[in-house]
Design an enzyme around this catalytic site. Structure first.
Site, PDB file in Angstrom:
ATOM      1  CB  CYS A   1      -0.880   0.021   1.241  1.00 44.58           C
ATOM      2  SG  CYS A   1      -1.901  -1.442   1.384  1.00 44.58           S
ATOM      3  N   GLY A  28      -0.458   0.253  -4.787  1.00 42.68           N
ATOM      4  CA  GLY A  28      -1.780  -0.334  -4.570  1.00 42.68           C
ATOM      5  C   GLY A  28      -2.790   0.257  -5.523  1.00 42.68           C
ATOM      6  CG  ASN A 102       2.983   0.022   3.195  1.00 37.99           C
ATOM      7  OD1 ASN A 102       4.104   0.397   2.925  1.00 37.99           O
ATOM      8  ND2 ASN A 102       2.494  -1.113   2.715  1.00 37.99           N
ATOM      9  N   GLY A 103       1.598  -2.291   5.370  1.00 37.61           N
ATOM     10  CA  GLY A 103       2.231  -3.388   6.100  1.00 37.61           C
ATOM     11  C   GLY A 103       1.192  -4.406   6.484  1.00 37.61           C
ATOM     12  CB  CYS A 241      10.590  -5.015   2.788  1.00 40.16           C
ATOM     13  SG  CYS A 241      10.097  -5.990   1.361  1.00 40.16           S
ATOM     14  CE1 TYR A 247       7.085  -5.834  -9.378  1.00 40.30           C
ATOM     15  CE2 TYR A 247       6.350  -6.145  -7.118  1.00 40.30           C
ATOM     16  CZ  TYR A 247       6.049  -5.984  -8.458  1.00 40.30           C
ATOM     17  OH  TYR A 247       4.759  -5.957  -8.870  1.00 40.30           O
ATOM     18  CB  SER A 288       9.675  -4.588 -12.265  1.00 38.45           C
ATOM     19  OG  SER A 288       9.149  -5.718 -12.923  1.00 38.45           O
ATOM     20  CG  ASP A 350      10.756 -10.146 -14.600  1.00 41.24           C
ATOM     21  OD1 ASP A 350      10.755  -8.956 -14.198  1.00 41.24           O
ATOM     22  OD2 ASP A 350       9.703 -10.798 -14.760  1.00 41.24           O
ATOM     23  CG  ASP A 351      11.137  -7.748 -10.584  1.00 39.67           C
ATOM     24  OD1 ASP A 351      10.603  -8.169  -9.565  1.00 39.67           O
ATOM     25  OD2 ASP A 351      10.494  -7.538 -11.645  1.00 39.67           O
ATOM     26  CB  CYS A 438      12.870  -8.315   6.072  1.00 42.56           C
ATOM     27  SG  CYS A 438      11.884  -9.834   5.918  1.00 42.56           S
ATOM     28  CB  CYS A 441       9.960 -13.759   0.438  1.00 43.02           C
ATOM     29  SG  CYS A 441      10.785 -12.286  -0.088  1.00 43.02           S
TER      30      CYS A 441
HETATM   31  P1  5GP Z   1       5.364 -14.631 -11.777  1.00 40.03           P
HETATM   32  O1  5GP Z   1       6.668 -15.335 -11.648  1.00 40.03           O
HETATM   33  O2  5GP Z   1       4.600 -14.644 -10.486  1.00 40.03           O
HETATM   34  O3  5GP Z   1       4.518 -15.091 -12.866  1.00 40.03           O
HETATM   35  O4  5GP Z   1       5.650 -13.114 -12.077  1.00 40.03           O
HETATM   36  C1  5GP Z   1       6.809 -12.429 -11.685  1.00 40.03           C
HETATM   37  C2  5GP Z   1       6.612 -11.002 -12.094  1.00 40.03           C
HETATM   38  O5  5GP Z   1       5.664 -10.412 -11.202  1.00 40.03           O
HETATM   39  C3  5GP Z   1       7.859 -10.154 -12.017  1.00 40.03           C
HETATM   40  O6  5GP Z   1       7.944  -9.445 -13.231  1.00 40.03           O
HETATM   41  C4  5GP Z   1       7.632  -9.167 -10.903  1.00 40.03           C
HETATM   42  O7  5GP Z   1       7.938  -7.861 -11.335  1.00 40.03           O
HETATM   43  C5  5GP Z   1       6.173  -9.256 -10.591  1.00 40.03           C
HETATM   44  N1  5GP Z   1       5.935  -9.368  -9.146  1.00 40.03           N
HETATM   45  C6  5GP Z   1       6.808  -9.697  -8.188  1.00 40.03           C
HETATM   46  N2  5GP Z   1       6.225  -9.684  -6.990  1.00 40.03           N
HETATM   47  C7  5GP Z   1       4.959  -9.346  -7.164  1.00 40.03           C
HETATM   48  C8  5GP Z   1       3.859  -9.140  -6.269  1.00 40.03           C
HETATM   49  O8  5GP Z   1       3.961  -9.263  -5.060  1.00 40.03           O
HETATM   50  N3  5GP Z   1       2.701  -8.754  -6.831  1.00 40.03           N
HETATM   51  C9  5GP Z   1       2.577  -8.577  -8.171  1.00 40.03           C
HETATM   52  N4  5GP Z   1       1.403  -8.188  -8.658  1.00 40.03           N
HETATM   53  N5  5GP Z   1       3.584  -8.751  -9.032  1.00 40.03           N
HETATM   54  C10 5GP Z   1       4.761  -9.145  -8.538  1.00 40.03           C
HETATM   55 FE1  SF4 Z   2       9.911  -8.110   2.070  1.00 38.26          FE
HETATM   56 FE2  SF4 Z   2      10.180 -10.701   1.586  1.00 38.26          FE
HETATM   57 FE3  SF4 Z   2      10.530  -9.743   4.055  1.00 38.26          FE
HETATM   58 FE4  SF4 Z   2       8.096  -9.768   2.972  1.00 38.26          FE
HETATM   59  S1  SF4 Z   2       9.346 -11.544   3.502  1.00 38.26           S
HETATM   60  S2  SF4 Z   2       9.023  -8.101   4.112  1.00 38.26           S
HETATM   61  S3  SF4 Z   2       8.568  -9.357   0.811  1.00 38.26           S
HETATM   62  S4  SF4 Z   2      11.785  -9.293   2.230  1.00 38.26           S
HETATM   63 MG    MG Z   3       7.697  -7.213 -13.387  1.00 36.48          MG
END
Ligand code: 5GP
Ligand code: SF4
Ligand code: MG
Length: 460
Positions: A1, A28, A102-103, A241, A247, A288, A350-351, A438, A441
């Site tokens: 958010c 968001g 946010n969070g 984070c 990203y 991204s 990609d990111d 952090c 993930c």
């Molecule tokens: P996926 O591997 O899930 O198909 O897509 C990865 C893509 O989704 C990457 O291009 C990245 O920029 C984007 N992405 C990464 N994390 C998130 C997220 O938390 N939400 C959304 N909507 N897109 C994400």
């Molecule tokens: Fe960020 Fe990943 Fe930690 Fe969530 S678990 S706060 S996305 S680094």
């Molecule tokens: Mg992307």
């Protein structure tokens, strides 16, 4: 958010908040809202949709006041419905309170149970409402705004960057780990007026100057007397984070003293050093993946090219398409450039890979457009664990890297080779203490304890 806050008597605070939210739209896209205070009276407008859909001259005209908070929502707890839109407004002994969050709290259930036992009432299911209600409950016990807010924050566990408006002033708050960002800016006015925003891009858009971050475990209280700072928690231990850096935040936002564009260029260069590939062009997945792709190209000497064109009018989320449209998949958002790709060996950056569905479709589109080899490089490590702190990276069973090896992912998305940035590299490239982030993930090492029952809801 995205959250925003402003204390600026004499300025059009609703309009400034609107612009701030416009710059924070990427955080968001489900709902947006603004609450202003005009003396003791609160004015609120919020609805589902983008900032530009929720507000117009007329609705902004009905938001008079000296101070405001605003919010753009991306749902992580509570469904995507208007009752869950923010700011949340609650009534207290000292007047109304409007809160933007946010969070994500990890102890929402316990907090709600405690508040229900105090006969507090709720209209939504969100953790954000629980924080607002907790402050209200402490005020109603006889405390002042500051004392009540601090008591309420002590009851909250998890990630929270907040902007809170009261008849007296605006608060900016971060949890003791500072998982989500929050910055302070100043408007070039006399006297100086203060602004709060999730990211510096929310300051730039209104001509405010970046002053500093709100510190983890800090509360700033902005009133007619200026800005006062309180360290409300003794347990400060910064855990920003890392996904914000990789990203989530906008590349033109400043974090850790530089733009995220610079950080993302650097991890692209590092990725080229760690996992080179032989190819004719380097392309990025818009938007991204672009900075890291440029960095990869700089370090490898392989020319950067635009191989995918993004429709600028499709957001990160959009109205569910029909089944036929869904099958045509990402084409609605990304279209390959045949002239660039035909006969070429392509490195695509990609990111992140989360579910892996985007990647597979993109790779197929590149091959259909004539690419003769596709090497994918990802500027973050494999996402193996869900986030409990406010990024919707899905349940663990949806994460492709939770159950599959790099070789298996490589086969599933149909690339000639696949490599991810190392975890070490990602953290070292921040040029900060690696322990101050952090990265749960990517590791499953959660820096804020997550209750077992909450963990079980998302883990395999
Ligand atoms: P996926 O591997 O899930 O198909 O897509 C990865 C893509 O989704 C990457 O291009 C990245 O920029 C984007 N992405 C990464 N994390 C998130 C997220 O938390 N939400 C959304 N909507 N897109 C994400
Ligand atoms: Fe960020 Fe990943 Fe930690 Fe969530 S678990 S706060 S996305 S680094
Ligand atoms: Mg992307």
């Amino acid at each position: 958010c995205g959250v925003f806050g402003i204390y600026a008597p004499g300025e059009d605070v609703a309009k400034l908040t609107y612009f701030g939210l416009y710059a924070l739209q990427h955080r968001g896209q489900e709902s947006a809202g603004i609450a202003t205070f005009d003396g003791d009276k609160v004015h609120l407008h919020k609805d589902m949709g983008l900032v530009s859909q929720v507000f117009n001259e007329s609705s902004l005209g009905h938001l008079p006041g000296n101070l405001a908070v605003g919010h753009t929502r991306y749902s992580t707890t509570g469904s995507s419905r208007v009752v869950n839109a923010q700011p949340v407004v609650v009534e207290t002994r000292l007047g109304s309170l409007a809160l933007a969050h946010n969070g994500n709290l990890v102890n929402t259930k316990e907090l709600r149970e405690e508040l229900l036992s105090r006969n507090c009432e709720f209209v939504s299911t969100t953790d954000s409402e629980a924080i607002a209600v907790a402050i209200g409950s402490e005020v109603d016990k006889g405390k002042g705004w500051l004392e009540a807010a601090i008591s309420a924050f002590a009851m909250c566990q998890g990630a929270f960057s907040l902007t809170i408006a009261t008849p007296k002033g605006v608060m900016g708050v971060r949890d003791p780990q500072g998982v989500r960002p929050l910055v302070i800016g100043t408007l070039p006015t006399t006297p100086v007026r203060y602004v709060l925003a999730s990211e510096t891009c929310g300051l730039d858009i209104i001509g405010a100057e970046f002053l500093r971050d709100v510190e983890p475990g800090e509360l700033v209280w902005i009133t007619e007397e200026g800005m006062a700072s309180f360290h409300w928690s003794q347990q400060q231990k910064r855990k920003l984070c890392i996904f914000e850096m990789i990203y989530f935040a906008r590349p033109d936002s400043q974090m850790e003293g530089e733009s995220l564009y610079s950080y993302r260029l650097r991890i692209g260069r590092l990725l080229a050093a760690e996992s080179p590939a032989d190819a004719d062009i380097v392309i990025g997945v818009p938007d991204s993946g672009i900075p890291a792709a440029i960095g990869f190209s700089q370090a490898s000497g392989i020319p950067y090219a635009e191989g995918l064109i993004k429709n600028r009018y499709v957001g990160r989320t959009f109205i569910q398409p029909t089944q036929t449209m869904r099958e045509s998949g990402i084409r609605m958002k990304l279209n390959p450039l045949k002239d660039v790709l035909e006969g070429k060996r392509v490195i695509i950056i990609d990111d992140s890979i989360v579910r892996g569905t985007t990647s597979r479709k993109i790779v197929k589109a590149l091959r259909d457009a004539g690419a003769i080899a596709v090497h994918m490089r990802i500027s973050s490590p494999p996402v193996t664990h869900p986030c409990f702190y406010g990024i919707d990276t899905d349940n663990q069973d949806q994460l492709i890297a939770a159950t599959k090896s790099v070789a298996e992912i490589c086969a599933q998305i149909g690339v000639d080779s696949l490599a991810f940035l190392s975890w070490d590299g990602m953290l070292k490239a921040t040029n900060e203490d690696p322990m101050s982030f952090c990265s749960a993930c990517f590791t499953g090492d959660y820096p804020i304890e997550v209750p077992e029952v909450v963990k079980r809801s998302k883990l395999i």
